[in-house]
Scaffold this motif. Structure first.
Motif, PDB file in Angstrom:
ATOM      1  N   MET A   1      33.952  35.706  30.430  1.00  0.00           N
ATOM      2  CA  MET A   1      33.329  34.422  30.111  1.00  0.00           C
ATOM      3  C   MET A   1      34.138  33.229  30.610  1.00  0.00           C
ATOM      4  O   MET A   1      33.612  32.116  30.676  1.00  0.00           O
ATOM      5  CB  MET A   1      33.115  34.312  28.605  1.00  0.00           C
ATOM      6  N   LEU A   2      35.412  33.454  30.938  1.00  0.00           N
ATOM      7  CA  LEU A   2      36.269  32.355  31.401  1.00  0.00           C
ATOM      8  C   LEU A   2      35.951  31.976  32.840  1.00  0.00           C
ATOM      9  O   LEU A   2      35.451  32.801  33.617  1.00  0.00           O
ATOM     10  CB  LEU A   2      37.740  32.781  31.273  1.00  0.00           C
TER      11      LEU A   2
ATOM     12  N   LEU B   1      34.401  42.304  35.393  1.00  0.00           N
ATOM     13  CA  LEU B   1      35.754  42.774  35.114  1.00  0.00           C
ATOM     14  C   LEU B   1      35.770  43.831  34.013  1.00  0.00           C
ATOM     15  O   LEU B   1      36.491  44.825  34.098  1.00  0.00           O
ATOM     16  CB  LEU B   1      36.643  41.585  34.731  1.00  0.00           C
ATOM     17  N   GLY B   2      34.970  43.622  32.960  1.00  0.00           N
ATOM     18  CA  GLY B   2      34.916  44.601  31.875  1.00  0.00           C
ATOM     19  C   GLY B   2      34.463  45.959  32.341  1.00  0.00           C
ATOM     20  O   GLY B   2      34.960  46.991  31.875  1.00  0.00           O
ATOM     21  N   ASP B   3      33.522  45.983  33.284  1.00  0.00           N
ATOM     22  CA  ASP B   3      33.050  47.267  33.824  1.00  0.00           C
ATOM     23  C   ASP B   3      34.138  47.949  34.637  1.00  0.00           C
ATOM     24  O   ASP B   3      34.289  49.174  34.589  1.00  0.00           O
ATOM     25  CB  ASP B   3      31.810  47.045  34.697  1.00  0.00           C
ATOM     26  N   HIS B   4      34.895  47.177  35.400  1.00  0.00           N
ATOM     27  CA  HIS B   4      35.976  47.762  36.202  1.00  0.00           C
ATOM     28  C   HIS B   4      37.005  48.440  35.296  1.00  0.00           C
ATOM     29  O   HIS B   4      37.439  49.562  35.573  1.00  0.00           O
ATOM     30  CB  HIS B   4      36.664  46.674  37.042  1.00  0.00           C
ATOM     31  N   VAL B   5      37.402  47.756  34.238  1.00  0.00           N
ATOM     32  CA  VAL B   5      38.427  48.309  33.349  1.00  0.00           C
ATOM     33  C   VAL B   5      37.883  49.495  32.558  1.00  0.00           C
ATOM     34  O   VAL B   5      38.572  50.505  32.388  1.00  0.00           O
ATOM     35  CB  VAL B   5      38.946  47.221  32.384  1.00  0.00           C
TER      36      VAL B   5
ATOM     37  N   GLY C   1      33.263  36.763  35.397  1.00  0.00           N
ATOM     38  CA  GLY C   1      32.346  37.896  35.451  1.00  0.00           C
ATOM     39  C   GLY C   1      31.384  37.805  36.617  1.00  0.00           C
ATOM     40  O   GLY C   1      31.141  38.789  37.326  1.00  0.00           O
ATOM     41  N   VAL C   2      30.819  36.619  36.846  1.00  0.00           N
ATOM     42  CA  VAL C   2      29.888  36.430  37.957  1.00  0.00           C
ATOM     43  C   VAL C   2      30.603  36.620  39.292  1.00  0.00           C
ATOM     44  O   VAL C   2      30.085  37.274  40.203  1.00  0.00           O
ATOM     45  CB  VAL C   2      29.246  35.029  37.888  1.00  0.00           C
TER      46      VAL C   2
END
Length: 226
Positions: A116-117, A137-141, A124-125
């Protein structure tokens, strides 16, 4: 990104073709989920407000649970689909195509705070636009990917093209590459076929659809179809 197909192999050795979702459908699904969560919080807060101070405390706990538990619970118990994702035909899976489990779901949703930052899911976009599978990024991690839940639409068979003798003598690996292109062509978009065929423009002397037809004709010749 000319196509969004991602080929993976499951632990059982089964090859899967996943259609990865881009930024726009994922954003729309997120907005719908946000509306659902806000509606739930507003409705329950109206009831809890009748309980006075205790209701305020319960309302804060409710807001926390709805914000954090809502996506995790739906992803784990509803085949990777929140109501928003289901409405747009999306689902979350592990990047090997298997159903998402607790740990990956928790990780990808906790890392929304980073995605969200600095504002409006900026990180994220940017990560999604820079990744062929559209992962934030969350999906990558977490090792997850958002895909279309339905099967990929069937591609029409490759056009029947008259055999065409290659203008140059080809090495064995070059012949195999042309034949492999012809075999895979029905699984590709027309744009992807043209993109790959144009890599051999020095051989075919063609561009676009004409280059695709030339390669298919050479493949038929190499396969002995006269």
């Amino acid at each position: 990104m000319l196509d969004t197909l991602r080929q993976v192999e499951t632990p059982e050795g089964v090859a899967l073709h996943l259609r990865c979702a881009g930024v726009v459908p994922r954003a729309l699904a997120w907005l719908l989920d946000l509306m659902v969560r806000v509606a739930v919080i507003v409705a329950l807060s109206a009831v809890l407000g009748l309980l006075g101070g205790a209701g305020v405390g319960a309302g804060l706990v409710l807001m926390f649970l709805v914000y954090w538990a809502y996506p995790i619970a739906f992803e784990v118990f509803r085949d990777g689909q929140t109501p928003g994702k289901r409405a747009f035909g999306l689902k979350v899976v592990n990047d090997n195509g298997t159903p998402v489990t607790w740990l990956p779901s928790v990780v990808r949703n906790l890392l929304r705070t980073v995605d969200m930052l600095p504002v409006l899911y900026g990180f994220g976009v940017a990560a999604s636009l820079g990744d062929r599978a559209g992962r934030r990024l969350g999906d990558h991690v977490a090792g997850t990917v958002v895909i279309y839940a339905g099967r990929a639409p069937a591609r029409p068979p490759a056009a029947v093209v008259a055999p065409q003798r290659p203008p140059l003598a080809l090495q064995l690996d070059e012949q195999r590459a042309i034949i492999a292109f012809a075999e895979r062509a029905p699984q590709m978009t027309a744009e992807r076929q043209a993109e790959l065929a144009e890599q051999l423009a020095p051989l075919t002397g063609q561009r676009g659809d004409a280059a695709v037809s030339a390669l298919l004709g050479m493949a038929n010749y190499l396969l002995g179809r006269r």
